[in-house]
Structures are given as structure tokens and as C-alpha cells.
Scaffold this active site. Structure first.
Site, PDB file in Angstrom:
ATOM      1  N   GLU A   1       0.836  -1.212   0.000  1.00 43.90           N
ATOM      2  CA  GLU A   1       0.000   0.000   0.000  1.00 43.90           C
ATOM      3  C   GLU A   1       0.867   1.258   0.000  1.00 43.90           C
ATOM      4  O   GLU A   1       0.510   2.265  -0.611  1.00 43.90           O
ATOM      5  CB  GLU A   1      -0.945  -0.004   1.200  1.00 43.90           C
ATOM      6  CG  GLU A   1      -1.912  -1.187   1.233  1.00 43.90           C
ATOM      7  CD  GLU A   1      -2.677  -1.377  -0.072  1.00 43.90           C
ATOM      8  OE1 GLU A   1      -2.936  -0.378  -0.768  1.00 43.90           O
ATOM      9  OE2 GLU A   1      -3.004  -2.525  -0.409  1.00 43.90           O
TER      10      GLU A   1
ATOM     11  N   HIS B   1       1.806   2.210  -3.432  1.00 46.39           N
ATOM     12  CA  HIS B   1       0.843   3.074  -4.117  1.00 46.39           C
ATOM     13  C   HIS B   1       1.055   4.540  -3.728  1.00 46.39           C
ATOM     14  O   HIS B   1       0.924   5.441  -4.566  1.00 46.39           O
ATOM     15  CB  HIS B   1      -0.586   2.653  -3.771  1.00 46.39           C
ATOM     16  CG  HIS B   1      -1.009   1.376  -4.422  1.00 46.39           C
ATOM     17  ND1 HIS B   1      -0.882   1.154  -5.776  1.00 46.39           N
ATOM     18  CD2 HIS B   1      -1.575   0.251  -3.909  1.00 46.39           C
ATOM     19  CE1 HIS B   1      -1.357  -0.046  -6.076  1.00 46.39           C
ATOM     20  NE2 HIS B   1      -1.758  -0.623  -4.956  1.00 46.39           N
TER      21      HIS B   1
ATOM     22  N   HIS C   1       1.932   7.628  -6.214  1.00 46.88           N
ATOM     23  CA  HIS C   1       1.203   8.904  -6.222  1.00 46.88           C
ATOM     24  C   HIS C   1       2.168  10.074  -6.103  1.00 46.88           C
ATOM     25  O   HIS C   1       2.030  11.093  -6.796  1.00 46.88           O
ATOM     26  CB  HIS C   1       0.198   8.919  -5.066  1.00 46.88           C
ATOM     27  CG  HIS C   1      -0.738  10.077  -5.088  1.00 46.88           C
ATOM     28  ND1 HIS C   1      -1.366  10.562  -3.956  1.00 46.88           N
ATOM     29  CD2 HIS C   1      -1.168  10.874  -6.106  1.00 46.88           C
ATOM     30  CE1 HIS C   1      -2.125  11.584  -4.284  1.00 46.88           C
ATOM     31  NE2 HIS C   1      -2.018  11.793  -5.570  1.00 46.88           N
TER      32      HIS C   1
END
Length: 238
Positions: free
Chosen positions: A109, A112, A116
Site C-alpha cells: 500500500e 501506491h 502517487h
């Protein structure tokens, strides 16, 4: 003499249901693999003793990311990163647990979040098409079925186009997930959260998770193929 499958029936049986069954079996197999792999490595404690939340915090600091929050959420394997709120949400199996599975999923996670931060193009594309993909997955089948039953070709075409948007979303999602796992494994090693011999366990968990996305994409492609076959059979019946 045709069955109800618009030229593809055989004694009343629409053989295109086989495509749906194949897709369902792929998804069930991938889900079972993920659950068994996760169960195996959730019982293996990492040598560092870091929880999923602690590992996530270290990875974000190492990546120079200071504006992402980490929070606990209920459920199992409900972990996700929300780019709108810049939040890494970790489930109860991950947030406070010290297993290889917990650390691996938490790192994924964070992968991610790193995507970003660096404006990873596939992630930005996926975020852009989320609204149209949701719209497409909701309306595609109703429009297609109405068009098929009423013989209205524009509705059939609209249903196929809208469902194609949902397939496109899953197609874009796959490299996003694979890249997040690759970033996660690198960070786990470079930050010293996991030793080299432990990384293999985390890799197996993330690989099993990736298979669920592969299966979901395959199932969607098979559904799209079924729509095209049914539409083709309807045109031949006209």
C-alpha cells in the site's frame, strides 16, 4: 433451429455461459490461492518485529513522504491507499501484526503512495477513469440486455462500449498493482525491515494478491467476449 442464445443455443442451452463459468473458476482459484498463502505467512513473524503500521511509517519516511496518514480499518484484506485523502488504510490483520504477510501488504500500500508522490502515469490514468468505469460497469448489462431483447442495436452497442470501459480499468489496474509490489519489495530490503531470506515470503503473498487482479481481468475479458458473441448472433437473426 436456434435456442434462446440468438444462434448460439444448443437444445435450449446458451454455450456462452461456459465463458462465465471459466471466469468464475479463475477468480475462485486466485482467491483461494491468496487466502492460503496469506494464512501461511500471517503466522510467520518478521525478525524485526515491526508491525504493519510501523513498517509503513518507515517506508514512507525513507521515501521522503511526510503528508500521508496511516490508519487502521476493520475487515480482512481490506487494505488500500486513497490518493484523494493521501491515506494508507490497513486492516486489522495488517495494522498491528508483525507477520511477513502484514509487513508485505503494508509495504504494498505504501508502494501506491510512492506511485502517487512520483506521479506514476498508470496510477493517474486509473484514478482518471474510475468514474467512467464505475458508470460503465453499472449500466452496461442493463443497456445490453434491453437492447438484445428489444432488438435495439444502439443500446446493444452502448452496453458493449460501457463494459469495455470497465475492462479498460482492470487492464490499467494490473500494471499499477504489479509496480506497487515491486516498489514494496525493494523498500523492504533497502530499509532493513525484512532480511533477504524473509523477502521471499512477502513476495509470495504479493504475487498471490497479483493473481487475483489477473483473474479479474481475464474474467472481464471473457464477459466482454460473451457480449460480442451474443451481439453477433442477434445481428445474424435479424
Amino acid at each position: 433451429m436456434y435456442g434462446y442464445g440468438y444462434g448460439y443455443g444448443f437444445y435450449g442451452f446458451d454455450w456462452t455461459y461456459i465463458l462465465l463459468i471459466i471466469g468464475m473458476l479463475l477468480s475462485l482459484t486466485a482467491s483461494a490461492k491468496l487466502k492460503s498463502t496469506f494464512a501461511k505467512y500471517r503466522s510467520v513473524r518478521s525478525a524485526s518485529g515491526m508491525t504493519g503500521a510501523e513498517a509503513a511509517a518507515r517506508i514512507l519516511r525513507a521515501a521522503g513522504i511526510t503528508d500521508v496518514q496511516i490508519r487502521a480499518i476493520p475487515g480482512s484484506l481490506t487494505d488500500h491507499y486513497d490518493p484523494r485523502t493521501k491515506t494508507v488504510s490497513l486492516s486489522q490483520d495488517i495494522y498491528g501484526q508483525t507477520s511477513l504477510a502484514a509487513v508485505g501488504v503494508a509495504a504494498h500500500e505504501c508502494g501506491h503512495a510512492i506511485q502517487h508522490a512520483v506521479h506514476y502515469a498508470p496510477l493517474e490514468l486509473r484514478s482518471t477513469i474510475v468514474p467512467v468505469a464505475n458508470f460503465g460497469s453499472t449500466l452496461s448489462w442493463p443497456l445490453f440486455l434491453i437492447g438484445l431483447l428489444a432488438g435495439i442495436q444502439p443500446l446493444i452497442t452502448a452496453g458493449i462500449v460501457l463494459f469495455s470501459l470497465a475492462v479498460l480499468f482492470q487492464l490499467v489496474t494490473l500494471p499499477v498493482e504489479l509496480n506497487a509490489s515491486s516498489r514494496a519489495l525493494r523498500m523492504l530490503e533497502t530499509t532493513g525491515i525484512l532480511g533477504r531470506d524473509e523477502t521471499g515470503g512477502a513476495r509470495k503473498v504479493l504475487r498471490a494478491a497479483a493473481l487475483t487482479y489477473v483473474a479479474a481481468l481475464a474474467a472481464s475479458v471473457l464477459q466482454l467476449l460473451r457480449l460480442l458473441i451474443l451481439a453477433g448472433g442477434r445481428r445474424r437473426d435479424d
